[in-house]
Scaffold this motif. Structure first.
Motif, PDB file in Angstrom:
ATOM      1  N   LEU A 116       0.832  -1.202   0.000  1.00 16.67           N
ATOM      2  CA  LEU A 116       0.000   0.000   0.000  1.00 16.67           C
ATOM      3  C   LEU A 116       0.867   1.252   0.000  1.00 16.67           C
ATOM      4  N   ASN A 117       1.956   1.215   0.764  1.00 22.13           N
ATOM      5  CA  ASN A 117       2.849   2.370   0.813  1.00 22.13           C
ATOM      6  C   ASN A 117       3.438   2.647  -0.568  1.00 22.13           C
ATOM      7  N   GLY A 118       3.754   1.580  -1.307  1.00 25.31           N
ATOM      8  CA  GLY A 118       4.306   1.734  -2.629  1.00 25.31           C
ATOM      9  C   GLY A 118       3.314   2.255  -3.653  1.00 25.31           C
ATOM     10  N   ASN A 119       2.023   2.115  -3.356  1.00 23.06           N
ATOM     11  CA  ASN A 119       0.991   2.621  -4.259  1.00 23.06           C
ATOM     12  C   ASN A 119       0.896   4.141  -4.244  1.00 23.06           C
ATOM     13  N   LEU A 120       1.205   4.733  -3.102  1.00 21.06           N
ATOM     14  CA  LEU A 120       0.983   6.169  -2.928  1.00 21.06           C
ATOM     15  C   LEU A 120       1.938   7.005  -3.771  1.00 21.06           C
ATOM     16  N   HIS A 121       1.408   8.104  -4.288  1.00 19.25           N
ATOM     17  CA  HIS A 121       2.223   9.072  -5.024  1.00 19.25           C
ATOM     18  C   HIS A 121       2.082  10.416  -4.321  1.00 19.25           C
ATOM     19  N   SER A 122       3.206  11.096  -4.111  1.00 17.56           N
ATOM     20  CA  SER A 122       3.151  12.388  -3.424  1.00 17.56           C
ATOM     21  C   SER A 122       3.957  13.429  -4.176  1.00 17.56           C
ATOM     22  N   VAL A 123       3.657  14.692  -3.918  1.00 19.23           N
ATOM     23  CA  VAL A 123       4.364  15.816  -4.533  1.00 19.23           C
ATOM     24  C   VAL A 123       4.785  16.783  -3.428  1.00 19.23           C
ATOM     25  N   ASP A 124       5.982  17.337  -3.575  1.00 19.87           N
ATOM     26  CA  ASP A 124       6.525  18.241  -2.545  1.00 19.87           C
ATOM     27  C   ASP A 124       6.117  19.675  -2.863  1.00 19.87           C
ATOM     28  N   ILE A 125       4.921  20.026  -2.436  1.00 22.95           N
ATOM     29  CA  ILE A 125       4.391  21.356  -2.709  1.00 22.95           C
ATOM     30  C   ILE A 125       5.116  22.420  -1.897  1.00 22.95           C
ATOM     31  N   ASN A 126       5.485  22.101  -0.670  1.00 29.58           N
ATOM     32  CA  ASN A 126       6.167  23.079   0.174  1.00 29.58           C
ATOM     33  C   ASN A 126       7.473  23.544  -0.459  1.00 29.58           C
ATOM     34  N   GLN A 127       8.227  22.620  -1.018  1.00 32.45           N
ATOM     35  CA  GLN A 127       9.488  22.999  -1.655  1.00 32.45           C
ATOM     36  C   GLN A 127       9.235  23.829  -2.907  1.00 32.45           C
ATOM     37  N   ALA A 128       8.215  23.448  -3.685  1.00 32.39           N
ATOM     38  CA  ALA A 128       7.932  24.167  -4.928  1.00 32.39           C
ATOM     39  C   ALA A 128       7.500  25.605  -4.667  1.00 32.39           C
ATOM     40  N   LEU A 129       6.697  25.822  -3.631  1.00 31.54           N
ATOM     41  CA  LEU A 129       6.151  27.155  -3.376  1.00 31.54           C
ATOM     42  C   LEU A 129       7.048  28.003  -2.483  1.00 31.54           C
ATOM     43  N   GLY A 130       7.920  27.375  -1.724  1.00 29.40           N
ATOM     44  CA  GLY A 130       8.843  28.149  -0.897  1.00 29.40           C
ATOM     45  C   GLY A 130       8.150  28.898   0.227  1.00 29.40           C
ATOM     46  N   SER A 131       8.690  30.053   0.578  1.00 29.85           N
ATOM     47  CA  SER A 131       8.204  30.813   1.741  1.00 29.85           C
ATOM     48  C   SER A 131       7.178  31.884   1.385  1.00 29.85           C
ATOM     49  N   ASP A 132       6.958  32.129   0.098  1.00 27.40           N
ATOM     50  CA  ASP A 132       6.018  33.175  -0.304  1.00 27.40           C
ATOM     51  C   ASP A 132       4.591  32.630  -0.286  1.00 27.40           C
ATOM     52  N   ARG A 133       4.116  32.416   0.931  1.00 27.91           N
ATOM     53  CA  ARG A 133       2.789  31.819   1.125  1.00 27.91           C
ATOM     54  C   ARG A 133       2.131  32.453   2.347  1.00 27.91           C
ATOM     55  N   PRO A 134       0.815  32.335   2.488  1.00 26.29           N
ATOM     56  CA  PRO A 134       0.161  32.837   3.693  1.00 26.29           C
ATOM     57  C   PRO A 134       0.726  32.147   4.932  1.00 26.29           C
ATOM     58  N   THR A 135       0.700  32.833   6.038  1.00 24.00           N
ATOM     59  CA  THR A 135       1.187  32.273   7.297  1.00 24.00           C
ATOM     60  C   THR A 135       0.251  31.171   7.780  1.00 24.00           C
ATOM     61  N   LYS A 136       0.832  30.095   8.255  1.00 24.09           N
ATOM     62  CA  LYS A 136       0.021  29.012   8.799  1.00 24.09           C
ATOM     63  C   LYS A 136      -0.736  29.501  10.023  1.00 24.09           C
ATOM     64  N   ILE A 137      -2.027  29.206  10.057  1.00 22.43           N
ATOM     65  CA  ILE A 137      -2.873  29.624  11.173  1.00 22.43           C
ATOM     66  C   ILE A 137      -2.826  28.547  12.248  1.00 22.43           C
ATOM     67  N   ASP A 138      -2.272  28.878  13.402  1.00 21.61           N
ATOM     68  CA  ASP A 138      -2.064  27.894  14.461  1.00 21.61           C
ATOM     69  C   ASP A 138      -3.197  27.985  15.485  1.00 21.61           C
ATOM     70  N   ASN A 139      -4.395  27.525  15.089  1.00 20.31           N
ATOM     71  CA  ASN A 139      -5.522  27.537  16.028  1.00 20.31           C
ATOM     72  C   ASN A 139      -6.165  26.159  16.159  1.00 20.31           C
ATOM     73  N   GLY A 140      -5.443  25.125  15.746  1.00 18.20           N
ATOM     74  CA  GLY A 140      -5.970  23.768  15.859  1.00 18.20           C
ATOM     75  C   GLY A 140      -6.746  23.309  14.648  1.00 18.20           C
ATOM     76  N   SER A 141      -6.994  24.203  13.700  1.00 19.16           N
ATOM     77  CA  SER A 141      -7.738  23.838  12.498  1.00 19.16           C
ATOM     78  C   SER A 141      -6.779  23.382  11.401  1.00 19.16           C
ATOM     79  N   GLU A 142      -7.342  22.794  10.348  1.00 23.77           N
ATOM     80  CA  GLU A 142      -6.561  22.395   9.183  1.00 23.77           C
ATOM     81  C   GLU A 142      -7.328  22.756   7.920  1.00 23.77           C
ATOM     82  N   ASN A 143      -6.587  23.111   6.865  1.00 26.45           N
ATOM     83  CA  ASN A 143      -7.183  23.404   5.569  1.00 26.45           C
ATOM     84  C   ASN A 143      -6.562  22.477   4.528  1.00 26.45           C
TER      85      ASN A 143
END
Length: 376
Positions: free
Chosen positions: A63-90
């Motif tokens: 099952l682990n070998g089936n998964l495909h992932s993409v490194d979005i954090n590396q592609a977008l870098g630091s020019d992104r909205p600040t993570k909201i640390d209130n226990g929620s997720e988007n």
């Protein structure tokens, strides 16, 4: 049409190796069998993808070998909205239409080799993970797409007045996330994507999904023909339903979104009662199909990570999930396109940033699609 599951990306509880007794109340944990249970949920294009499996050696690595992932954090870098640390997720959930290979004939597709996001949803999980809001983004919305870098390092220039789903076809997952963050001012914590072929097979593996239509739906383009009344949709019919737009409502993408939202809720309700956990082979088949169908961000790129993520979502039922469409108005210059209703949309984004319920005023007086209540 995601990132859900999930995959409406169903939200469900843990898989076990022994039988479980259905209960109207809170489910009790089955006694430990000495094996780790793997359970995870991914939201999809048309809804939601459910993952499960027995955690023993071969199964885990398969099952682990089936998964495909993409490194979005590396592609977008630091020019992104600040993570909201209130226990929620988007989570941005996309349903992808590659228009090639096994997808080319599904739901009326054509094999032109391109890739599109037919379904896009922002899933906001509130603090405590007992409820969620889902905001569907119409693919036909005209937006200003920001400059972005895809996960292969290719840069794509900004563009004004282009359809929202062109962000995905231009630069894949990273550019889709970048565009959503530009529109909302909200950082996407995770990304989930599911393809058409995987969605169709998953529904078939589940044994279909029960819905009721209040009106007949006949759409030759999505190959869907349903009379009014109860139905158990197979994979092909389910895919046709979440893609149809000409056979119901005003024929717009907004009407299709209303059908997608209704189907996601039906899927969530059904998955909670599917008797797969007492049937190891059926459970494995579901897990195998689902892990092949999804693409995740790199933080969710393993079965263990996806399991931990799903554990935080399993308490959310369809009755605690508010589903809305991003506030838009029809474009006066082109009725086949919509424009962001900025002041109304800002009410949505402000609420999500504060981890607050979306106010009713945010969607009052906006374009709807006129297909609400057709599927239940």
């Amino acid at each position: 049409m995601a990132a859900e599951s999930t995959p409406e990306p169903a939200i469900t509880g843990a898989g076990t190796t022994g039988p479980r007794r259905r209960s109207k109340g809170r489910r009790r944990k089955a006694p430990s069998t000495g094996r780790k249970a793997m359970r995870a949920t991914a939201w999809t294009a048309a809804g939601v993808v459910v993952l499960g499996g027995t955690g023993a050696g071969y199964v885990y690595f398969k099952l682990n070998g089936n998964l495909h992932s993409v490194d979005i954090n590396q592609a977008l870098g630091s020019d992104r909205p600040t993570k909201i640390d209130n226990g929620s997720e988007n989570i941005l959930v996309l349903g992808s239409d590659t228009r090639s290979g096994t997808n080319k004939k599904l739901g009326g597709g054509t094999d032109d080799g391109s890739a599109r996001s037919d379904t896009a949803m922002i899933v906001h999980v509130y603090e405590g993970h007992k409820k969620a809001s889902v905001v569907s983004i119409p693919r036909d919305t005209l937006v200003d797409r920001p400059r972005c870098t895809d996960t292969k390092g290719t840069q794509h220039p900004a563009a004004s007045g282009v359809m929202f789903n062109e962000a995905y076809s231009t630069g894949g997952a990273a550019c889709a996330v970048k565009t959503v963050e530009s529109i909302t001012g909200i950082r996407m914590d995770h990304y989930l994507e599911v393809d058409f072929a995987g969605f169709q097979k998953l529904i078939d593996d589940l044994g279909g999904v029960d819905i009721t239509t209040t009106k007949a739906i006949h759409d030759p383009q999505s190959h869907l023909n349903l009379e009014a009344g109860p139905h158990t949709l197979n994979g092909e019919q389910a895919l046709g339903l979440v893609r149809t737009r000409h056979g119901v409502g005003d024929g717009s993408d907004l009407g299709r979104i209303q059908l997608q939202q209704a189907f996601v809720k039906a899927l969530i309700d059904q998955v909670k009662h599917v008797g797969v956990f007492s049937n190891p082979k059926r459970l494995y088949d579901l897990a195998d199909t689902a892990t092949k169908a999804v693409t995740t961000d790199s933080d969710l790129g393993s079965v263990n990570s996806l399991t931990d993520f799903a554990d935080g979502l399993k308490g959310i039922s369809s009755s605690h999930m508010k589903m809305v469409t991003m506030p838009v108005q029809y474009d006066p210059a082109n009725p086949n396109r919509v424009l962001l209703a900025k002041s109304k949309a800002q009410l949505v984004w402000d609420a999500l940033k504060k981890d607050a319920p979306i106010p009713r005023a945010a969607t009052e007086g906006t374009a709807t699609g006129e297909a609400k209540g057709v599927v239940g």
